[in-house]
Scaffold this motif. Structure first.
Motif, PDB file in Angstrom:
ATOM      1  N   GLN A   1     -17.379  18.629  62.135  1.00 62.61           N
ATOM      2  CA  GLN A   1     -17.901  18.846  60.739  1.00 62.61           C
ATOM      3  C   GLN A   1     -18.875  19.613  60.617  1.00 62.61           C
ATOM      4  OE1 GLN A   1     -20.015  15.393  59.213  1.00 62.61           O
ATOM      5  NE2 GLN A   1     -19.620  15.782  57.142  1.00 62.61           N
ATOM      6  N   SER A   2     -18.811  20.831  59.680  1.00 58.15           N
ATOM      7  CA  SER A   2     -19.742  21.793  59.644  1.00 58.15           C
ATOM      8  C   SER A   2     -20.943  21.189  58.620  1.00 58.15           C
ATOM      9  CB  SER A   2     -19.286  22.925  59.086  1.00 58.15           C
ATOM     10  OG  SER A   2     -18.811  22.846  57.869  1.00 58.15           O
TER      11      SER A   2
ATOM     12  N   ASN B   1     -19.978  16.548  51.541  1.00 55.45           N
ATOM     13  CA  ASN B   1     -18.997  15.702  52.033  1.00 55.45           C
ATOM     14  C   ASN B   1     -19.593  14.775  53.366  1.00 55.45           C
ATOM     15  OD1 ASN B   1     -16.810  16.522  50.584  1.00 55.45           O
ATOM     16  ND2 ASN B   1     -16.293  17.974  52.176  1.00 55.45           N
TER      17      ASN B   1
ATOM     18  N   PRO C   1     -23.849  15.377  62.446  1.00 57.37           N
ATOM     19  CA  PRO C   1     -22.612  15.675  61.811  1.00 57.37           C
ATOM     20  C   PRO C   1     -21.850  14.997  62.653  1.00 57.37           C
ATOM     21  CG  PRO C   1     -23.563  17.323  63.402  1.00 57.37           C
ATOM     22  CD  PRO C   1     -24.660  16.290  63.236  1.00 57.37           C
ATOM     23  N   ASN C   2     -20.626  14.660  62.231  1.00 59.05           N
ATOM     24  CA  ASN C   2     -19.358  14.218  62.975  1.00 59.05           C
ATOM     25  C   ASN C   2     -18.477  15.308  63.574  1.00 59.05           C
ATOM     26  OD1 ASN C   2     -17.259  12.270  63.686  1.00 59.05           O
ATOM     27  ND2 ASN C   2     -17.722  11.155  61.683  1.00 59.05           N
TER      28      ASN C   2
ATOM     29  N   ASN D   1     -22.826  10.340  58.544  1.00 60.10           N
ATOM     30  CA  ASN D   1     -23.964  11.326  58.907  1.00 60.10           C
ATOM     31  C   ASN D   1     -25.074  10.465  59.328  1.00 60.10           C
ATOM     32  OD1 ASN D   1     -22.412  13.378  56.824  1.00 60.10           O
ATOM     33  ND2 ASN D   1     -22.096  13.848  59.058  1.00 60.10           N
TER      34      ASN D   1
ATOM     35  N   GLU E   1     -20.143  21.769  55.084  1.00 62.26           N
ATOM     36  CA  GLU E   1     -19.503  20.562  54.435  1.00 62.26           C
ATOM     37  C   GLU E   1     -20.493  19.504  53.763  1.00 62.26           C
ATOM     38  OE1 GLU E   1     -15.313  19.458  56.200  1.00 62.26           O
ATOM     39  OE2 GLU E   1     -16.310  20.403  57.803  1.00 62.26           O
TER      40      GLU E   1
ATOM     41  N   ASP F   1     -19.654  12.148  56.070  1.00 64.09           N
ATOM     42  CA  ASP F   1     -18.719  11.481  57.068  1.00 64.09           C
ATOM     43  C   ASP F   1     -19.517  10.804  58.155  1.00 64.09           C
ATOM     44  OD1 ASP F   1     -16.448  10.938  58.565  1.00 64.09           O
ATOM     45  OD2 ASP F   1     -16.089  12.948  59.080  1.00 64.09           O
TER      46      ASP F   1
END
Length: 278
Positions: free
Chosen positions: A196-197, A206, A192-193, A210, A200, A208
Motif C-alpha cells: 500500500q502506498s 483507502n 501502511p499495509n 493502518n 492511497e 487498510d
C-alpha cells in the motif's frame, strides 16, 4: 503588682503566641509535605544505529547517530509515589552493506508516568516500579527510492518500568548509580499495509488496517538506561551513562526494527520547591 497586672491584662496576646508556637511544628511539617524535590538532567549521546524497514528496503542499514535525553523526576518527601518525565530525540544516518543506499532516521519519544518508591539500607538503595506512557513520532527516509521513499513512525504505548538507584562514596565524593528498564505492554501504531502506498492512504483515503493494535508479541521493545552521577559542586552532578533502545515491529506483513546504542554525558541538578503559605 504592676508587672502582674500588665501580663494579666495582655493574656489574650500571650495565649495567641502560645497557640501559634504549638502550631508552628505542624506548619513546618505541612510545608515539608507539600514541597517538591525535583531531579533534572540533560544529556547528549552518540553511538551506533541498526535499521531494517521492509516497506522501504529488504537491506539492513548500519551507521551512527546522535540523541538528546532530558529527564525530570518529581517527588514529595513523605510520599511513596513519584512522577517521571523523559524527552528523547534521535537522529541517525545509516547505509547498507554495499554503501549504495542511505537512510535517515529521526524520532521523538515522550515518556510520562508514575513510580512507587521503596527505600532500603538507610536510604542508600531506592527501588521504583510503575508504568510509563510512551508517545513516539518519527520517520525513516530512503534517499534512493523514487516510489515510497519515506516511512512514517507513530506509536502510543504503555510500558511497565522498573528503576534501581544506589548511593555510595568514592574518593570521598558522593556517587549515584541508576538503572532504568522499560518494556512494552500494549499500544497502538500507524503502519501502511503490504504493497500500500501513502498516496492511497492520504490522497484517496483507502484505509487498510493502518491503525494496528500492538502488544509485546508483535511489537517487542527493550529500553534501558544506565547512568553514574558524580557530585561536582553544590547540587550539580556530572552524569555519564549508556542508553539502549531496541524497537521491533511485525505488523501488516511488514517488519521494522531500529536499534540504537548511545554513550551519554551531561549534567544533573537536584533542588526543592517549597510553596509559600500565607
Amino acid at each position: 503588682m504592676k508587672t502582674i497586672s500588665k501580663v494579666s491584662g495582655n493574656w489574650p496576646l500571650v495565649l495567641g503566641f502560645w497557640f501559634m508556637s504549638l502550631l508552628s511544628p505542624l506548619n513546618l511539617s505541612a510545608q515539608n509535605d507539600s514541597a517538591k524535590v525535583i531531579t533534572s538532567s540533560r544529556m547528549i549521546g552518540i553511538g551506533g544505529t541498526n535499521i531494517l524497514d521492509t516497506y522501504l528496503s529488504a537491506e539492513h542499514f548500519k551507521g551512527a547517530g546522535m540523541s538528546f535525553l532530558a529527564t525530570v523526576e518529581r517527588k514529595r518527601p513523605y510520599r511513596r509515589w513519584s512522577t517521571l518525565m523523559e524527552h528523547e530525540a534521535n537522529l541517525s544516518l545509516v547505509h547498507d552493506r554495499a554503501d549504495s543506499q542511505k537512510e535517515m532516521e529521526g524520532v521523538y519519544n515522550f515518556y510520562w508516568g508514575k513510580l512507587y518508591n521503596w527505600s532500603l539500607f538507610n536510604q542508600r538503595l531506592t527501588l521504583q516500579a510503575g508504568g510509563l506512557v510512551n508517545a513516539s513520532l518519527g520517520f525513516i527516509y530512503n534517499t534512493s527510492n523514487s516510489n515510497n521513499p519515506a516511512q512514517a513512525r507513530a506509536h502510543l504505548n504503555v510500558m511497565p518500568t522498573a528503576v534501581a538507584s544506589y548511593r555510595f562514596t568514592l574518593f570521598k565524593k558522593p556517587m549515584l548509580v541508576r538503572y532504568e528498564v522499560n518494556l512494552p505492554l500494549a499500544g497502538v501504531m500507524f503502519s501502511p499495509n503490504y504493497g500500500q502506498s501513502y498516496y492511497e492512504i492520504f490522497s484517496r483515503g483507502n484505509y487498510d488496517h493502518n491503525c494496528v493494535f500492538t502488544t509485546f508479541v508483535n511489537a517487542p521493545e527493550w529500553r534501558q538506561i544506565l547512568t553514574l552521577d558524580a557530585n561536582l559542586k553544590g547540587s550539580w552532578m556530572l552524569r555519564i551513562g549508556y542508553l539502549g533502545n531496541y524497537q521491533q515491529y511485525k505488523v501488516n506483513q511488514l517488519k521494522q526494527h531500529v536499534y540504537t546504542h548511545r554513550l551519554l554525558i551531561g549534567f544533573t541538578k537536584k533542588f526543592s520547591i517549597i510553596p509559600h503559605r500565607l
